[in-house]
Scaffold this motif. Structure first.
Motif, PDB file in Angstrom:
ATOM      1  N   LYS A 175       0.820  -1.204   0.000  1.00 49.48           N
ATOM      2  CA  LYS A 175       0.000   0.000   0.000  1.00 49.48           C
ATOM      3  C   LYS A 175       0.860   1.263   0.000  1.00 49.48           C
ATOM      4  CE  LYS A 175      -4.143  -1.726   2.380  1.00 49.48           C
ATOM      5  NZ  LYS A 175      -3.738  -3.072   2.796  1.00 49.48           N
ATOM      6  N   CYS A 181      -0.620   7.749   2.414  1.00 50.17           N
ATOM      7  CA  CYS A 181      -0.577   9.209   2.281  1.00 50.17           C
ATOM      8  C   CYS A 181      -0.948   9.827   3.625  1.00 50.17           C
ATOM      9  CB  CYS A 181      -1.545   9.678   1.199  1.00 50.17           C
ATOM     10  SG  CYS A 181      -1.201   9.009  -0.440  1.00 50.17           S
ATOM     11  N   ALA A 215      -4.153  10.388  -2.546  1.00 56.12           N
ATOM     12  CA  ALA A 215      -4.697   9.055  -2.240  1.00 56.12           C
ATOM     13  C   ALA A 215      -5.853   8.704  -3.169  1.00 56.12           C
ATOM     14  CB  ALA A 215      -5.143   8.995  -0.783  1.00 56.12           C
ATOM     15  N   SER A 264      -4.241   2.425  -1.934  1.00 53.25           N
ATOM     16  CA  SER A 264      -3.830   3.607  -1.170  1.00 53.25           C
ATOM     17  C   SER A 264      -4.567   3.701   0.155  1.00 53.25           C
ATOM     18  CB  SER A 264      -4.040   4.882  -1.984  1.00 53.25           C
ATOM     19  OG  SER A 264      -5.396   5.172  -2.172  1.00 53.25           O
TER      20      SER A 264
END
Length: 330
Positions: A5, A8, A43, A53
């Motif tokens: 992943k 953010c 994201a 994300s």
């Protein structure tokens, strides 16, 4: 469990925007509200490109926060590690119809839940679990010294865990109000980064790289490209961990115009995108974040240098035709 992943991290915001540049001019004033914030925008754009994300911020546990998280979830962004607490959700007010950058932004971020975070508030091992890429922006350490310290903690731990780190050198002079200049803070933080995105002016402000004060809208594209190559070499020499640099070049002749191109640099190659131009656009906000997401996605997918800058530039340009902060590729 997917352990690739992109995480953010940054402040969740909402945007308030008047329909016609005035909030209080008539009995029928119309104000629009959009969820946003640079890192959330990235994201969403990554998820739209099918890159897994996760987005982490902090906000009060109330209905407006939940509505924003629901929208993020609808965009396939994982918000399971979101931090609930504090008393305020930060916002910014836009006084222009489509995101002009000539000073119409009013920030309302002081004392927000995110701005009062401390490094000890976060379980970093849990945060970075199942994460292979960590994305942050210069907006976070711009807010206060505690967040600058928090970012240093985050970057040291991410580096120890061998997580790829990217930064957007978002420069907002109105945010650096706590007695420190970007050059006091950013070089140390950027030293942990593998990917640096910005432009030659932000790199000068934040990293102390060279700048030519004679450059203007009329400077030739080739001249900007040559100069970006020089600046990139300065950055590679000063920050040996960095492997990728990208710059946006965005010019506006009027409220409905945008000329957009980008440059990409690694230690052995320099590439420039096609020049994309429009005289009809909807919303400039988030176009740099979409560019950042395209850059991350293309590097994540091991694309060629030319494909990297083309992907980033095309996504940034597409954002100009989306209302709100988030891009919607569907």
């Amino acid at each position: 469990m997917d352990n690739n992943k992109v995480l953010c991290f940054g402040e969740i915001l909402y945007r308030l925007q008047a329909k016609d540049e005035h909030f209080f001019n008539t009995d029928q004033s119309v104000v629009y509200a959009y969820p946003g914030g640079s890192e959330a925008n990235v994201a969403v754009a990554l998820a739209s490109l099918s890159i897994p994300s996760t987005y982490v911020s902090a906000a009060p546990d109330h209905a407006l926060t939940k509505e924003i998280l629901n929208i993020l979830n609808q965009h396939d962004v994982n918000t399971s590690k979101f931090i609930f607490g504090g008393e305020r959700l930060g916002c910014y007010i836009l006084q222009s119809a489509n995101g002009l950058t000539s000073g119409e932004v009013i920030y309302d971020r002081n004392h927000s839940s995110f701005s009062t975070l401390k490094a000890d508030d976060i379980d970093w091992d849990d945060l970075f679990k199942d994460c292979s890429w960590f994305h942050w922006t210069a907006l976070t350490p711009a807010l206060n010294s505690e967040l600058a310290d928090l970012m240093l903690t985050a970057l040291k731990i991410a580096h120890e865990k061998k997580i790829t780190i990217s930064v957007d050198l978002n420069y907002r002079s109105r945010l650096w109000q706590y007695g420190k200049q970007p050059l006091d803070i950013m070089p140390n933080l950027v030293s942990y980064c593998d990917v640096i995105m910005g432009n030659i002016w932000a790199e000068n402000k934040m990293l102390g790289t060279s700048i030519n004060d004679q450059f203007s809208r009329s400077t030739a594209v080739e001249q900007y490209f040559d100069y970006a190559n020089v600046v990139a070499q300065e950055i590679f020499e000063k920050y040996p961990k960095c492997k990728h640099i990208a710059n946006t070049f965005r010019f506006m002749d009027n409220s409905s115009h945008n000329l957009f191109y980008g440059t990409y640099h690694n230690p052995s190659e320099n590439k420039i995108s096609a020049i994309l131009e429009t005289n009809v656009l909807i919303d400039r906000i988030g176009s740099g974040d979409a560019f950042m997401a395209g850059l991350i996605a293309a590097i994540y997918e091991n694309k060629s240098s030319q494909e990297i800058i083309d992907t980033a530039t095309q996504l940034g340009f597409k954002k100009l035709f989306n209302k709100g902060d988030f891009i919607n590729l569907s």
